[in-house]
Each structure stands twice: as C-alpha cells, then as structure tokens.
Design an enzyme around this catalytic site. Structure first.
Site, short mmCIF file in Angstrom:
data_model
loop_
_atom_site.label_atom_id
_atom_site.label_comp_id
_atom_site.label_asym_id
_atom_site.label_seq_id
_atom_site.Cartn_x
_atom_site.Cartn_y
_atom_site.Cartn_z
CE1 TYR A 38 -3.34 -2.83 0.75
CE2 TYR A 38 -4.59 -0.81 1.00
CZ TYR A 38 -4.55 -2.17 0.81
OH TYR A 38 -5.72 -2.87 0.68
CE LYS A 71 2.48 -18.10 -1.74
NZ LYS A 71 1.69 -19.35 -1.78
CG ASP A 113 -1.36 -20.48 -0.47
OD1 ASP A 113 -0.84 -20.38 0.65
OD2 ASP A 113 -0.82 -21.12 -1.41
CG ASP A 122 -7.80 -5.09 1.49
OD1 ASP A 122 -8.77 -4.60 2.08
OD2 ASP A 122 -7.70 -5.14 0.25
CG ASP A 157 -13.50 -7.46 1.94
OD1 ASP A 157 -13.40 -6.65 2.88
OD2 ASP A 157 -13.94 -7.14 0.80
C1 IPM Z 1 -10.33 -1.63 3.80
C2 IPM Z 1 -10.61 -1.07 2.44
C3 IPM Z 1 -9.50 -0.11 2.07
C4 IPM Z 1 -8.20 -0.89 2.02
C5 IPM Z 1 -9.73 0.64 0.76
C6 IPM Z 1 -11.05 1.37 0.74
C7 IPM Z 1 -8.60 1.57 0.43
O1 IPM Z 1 -10.76 -2.10 1.52
O2 IPM Z 1 -10.25 -0.82 4.76
O3 IPM Z 1 -10.19 -2.84 3.93
O4 IPM Z 1 -7.87 -1.50 1.00
O5 IPM Z 1 -7.51 -0.89 3.04
MG MG Z 2 -10.66 -4.04 2.36
#
Ligand code: IPM
Ligand code: MG
Length: 359
Positions: free
Chosen positions: A142, A193, A225, A249, A253
């Site tokens: 990032y 990894k 993975d 990240d 999710d």
């Molecule tokens: C998160 C989001 C952010 C990230 C985006 C919106 C930049 O997906 O906070 O997980 O990738 O960190």
């Molecule tokens: Mg995210």
C-alpha cells in the site's frame, strides 16, 4: 471522562449510519456521566468535491487534536471506474492511516447466532466462530515505492508496487498480535507467504525470534493461501491472526462474510496518534439516502471506542443493546426475518438509544 471526538462521516451511507453512531455515543455518555464534544470534518469524495483533497489538512488537525476519531465510510462510484482519476476518495483513508500512524488494524470476526443462517457456509461450521484479525496498516504494498502505469525504455507499459517491510514495523505489529492473544484463547497464527516472498521471510524470522517471549501463547505459521482455505473449512480454528497489509485486506473481507453479517462488524485502528473506529463495510452508494443501511457496525465501533479507553461497562451496554435489538427482530431489511416488521437505519438507532437510556 472527557472525550473529544472527531466525526468523519464521509460518503454514501456514511452520514446516515454516523448519525446513529453519534446518537448512541451521546446516550451512553449521558448515562455514565461522560462529557463528550464532537468536531465534524470532511473526508473522501465529499472532501474532494468541496476542497479538492480527500483528507484535507484541516481534517488532519481535527483528528490529531481529538481523543478518538469516529469514521464511517468513503468512496463514490464516479471514481471507481476511472483509473486515471488524479485524486480518489480512498487516498484520503490511506493518508489518514499514514498521518495518524495507525499501524494496527483490529478487525474482530464474531458470529451472531441469530444470523448464522445468513452465512454462505454451513451452520455447524460457523456457529461459535470468533477470531480477531490484526492487520498491519501502514506498510507493505500500500505504501511501498510505486510506479504508475507508464511506457518504459523498451516501449512496454509497466507498473510497480513494492512490498517493503522493516524489522521495527514487523515487531510492533506482532507485539499487538501477542497482546490480543494473551487476552483471548492464547493462540496466534502468523499469516505470510514465506515460501515465496522475501518480506514474508522477514515476518517469519522476527516472529520466530519473538515467540519465546510469549511462552503462554501458541504460535503457528500459515501461508496466506492456506489461511484463506482454512477460514472457509474451519473458521473456529482461529483465535488471533496477524498479517501484513495486503493479506489482511483480503482475509478480512473473507472473514467478514463468513459470519453472515458484514453490516455488523466494527474495527479499530491504533498506533502512534489518535485511534480511529469504523465499520469494516464500505460506503454502499446504492443505499444512500434510503434509510435502509444497517447502523450496527457503526454502533459497535462506538463500543470499541469506549473499550479502548477501558470503559468496559459502556462497551458492554452497547453490545447488550445491539443483541437485544437483534433478538427482538428490530432489524434493517437485509437481516430481517421473513414477515418481520420494517425498521430503517433511524428506527434501529432510535430503538438502541431508548434501550440504553432505559436500562
Ligand atoms: C479496507 C478497504 C480499504 C483498504 C480501501 C477502501 C482503500 O478495503 O479498509 O479494507 O484497502 O484498506
Ligand atoms: Mg478491504
């Protein structure tokens, strides 16, 4: 306690869920005799439109001076499909993380029994799953050296992101991981990894050196993975996961949806300056202004805020109120039971405020 809160409502459904978050914060403050002041500030697409910067200097100053930041969400479809946009709302979020030194992102993945049937996984796999993902938030790809898409000397268009980590960055986030593991079931999984990436080999080396300092915690190592697979096959295996920015990240999710309740998960980001509390979901532009967004993740972020300041009873009361609203089917449409009454963002928030004030 006196608390000075920076309020960054952002874009999409942000302002609507923030209204409920602030109402709950105020109700708890009133109940327990805390003195809270709020300062609103611009961020995201909204801030680009108004002042041309997704995290303006003034917003930074307000955050820096606050005891905590309550953040909702940023993002707008007009930027999503435009890779050449010069500024994007997400840059505001990244700037906030970097400028406030928020290197530790704490994302709990909790299941709510009454919502387990909403999970894409089988009930028996998900019921009781309860883990925390500690995501490194200010390093890795990032923030490493970048080159945007450009034609190189050989006439080929290329681009570059660098996955850079230094030992101090790895050590400090592992320490956070161990602190959490110590307060929970004492099981830390370091996700990397290391079979391919040099940066991951640094993570593993540092973790192997540190694990001796935490003999009460079981440390295991898992390739990312494999961790992605394990999270689906056996989510209850995990207690605390610690991992780098990009892996975190993606895994969070995945983690958020296995519980069947993405709209219910809060997060905290902490580091060298003001901590930030925010829902893990995005700005859901399609839901904007419709009074249908679930305010619970924002409200639970307020619980995390109180708990950060060691105000445990305050946090517990919010959690109790949220559980009561779910039990009594006071729910926004996406989690409402069939034939259940209609509650919007405002109504759910108001019910929770009432519960808190009357308890
Ligand atoms: C998160 C989001 C952010 C990230 C985006 C919106 C930049 O997906 O906070 O997980 O990738 O960190
Ligand atoms: Mg995210």
């Amino acid at each position: 306690m006196k608390l000075n809160i920076a309020v960054l409502a952002g874009d999409g459904i942000g302002p609507e869920i923030m209204e409920q978050g602030v109402a709950v914060l105020s109700a708890v403050a009133q109940k327990f005799g805390h003195e809270v002041t709020y300062k609103e500030a611009l961020c995201g697409a909204h801030a680009i439109d108004e002042v041309g910067d997704p995290f303006p200097e003034e917003t930074y100053q307000i955050c820096e001076a606050a005891d905590a930041v309550l953040f909702a969400s940023v993002g707008d479809p007009k930027f999503d499909n435009n890779p050449s946009a010069k500024v994007r709302p997400e840059q505001g979020l990244l700037a906030m993380r970097k400028k406030l030194g928020l290197y530790a992102n704490i994302r709990p993945v909790e299941t709510f029994d009454c919502l387990v049937h909403k999970s894409p996984l089988k009930d028996e796999l998900v019921r009781g799953a309860d883990f925390v993902c500690i995501r490194e938030l200010t390093g890795g790809m990032y923030f490493g050296k970048k080159q945007e898409p450009a034609v190189n000397a050989d006439g080929i268009e290329d681009a570059l992101d660098t996955n850079y980590y230094s030992r101090p960055e790895v050590e400090r986030i592992l320490r956070v991981g161990y602190q959490y593991a110590r307060q929970r079931r004492k099981h830390l999984t370091v996700v990397d990894k290391a079979n391919v990436l040099a940066s991951s080999r640094l993570w593993r080396k540092v973790a192997q050196e540190m694990m001796g300092q935490y003999p009460d915690v079981t440390t295991d190592f898992m390739y990312v993975d494999n961790a992605a697979m394990r999270m689906i096959q056996d989510p209850r295996f995990f207690d605390v996961i610690v991992t780098e920015n990009t892996f975190g990240d993606i895994l969070t999710d995945e983690g958020s949806c296995i519980t069947g309740s993405m709209g219910l998960l809060p997060s905290a980001s902490t580091g060298s300056s003001t901590p930030v509390f925010e829902p893990i979901h995005g700005s859901w532009p399609q839901g904007k202004g419709l009074n249908i967004a679930n305010p619970l993740a924002q409200i639970l972020s307020v619980a995390m805020l109180f708990e950060y300041f060691d105000l445990k009873q305050e946090g517990a009361l919010i959690r109790e109120a949220v559980n009561a609203s779910l039990d009594q089917n006071v729910r926004t449409p996406e989690i409402q039971v069939e034939g259940g009454a209609k509650y919007g963002t405002k109504e759910v928030g108001a019910w929770i405020v009432e519960y808190i004030l009357n308890s």
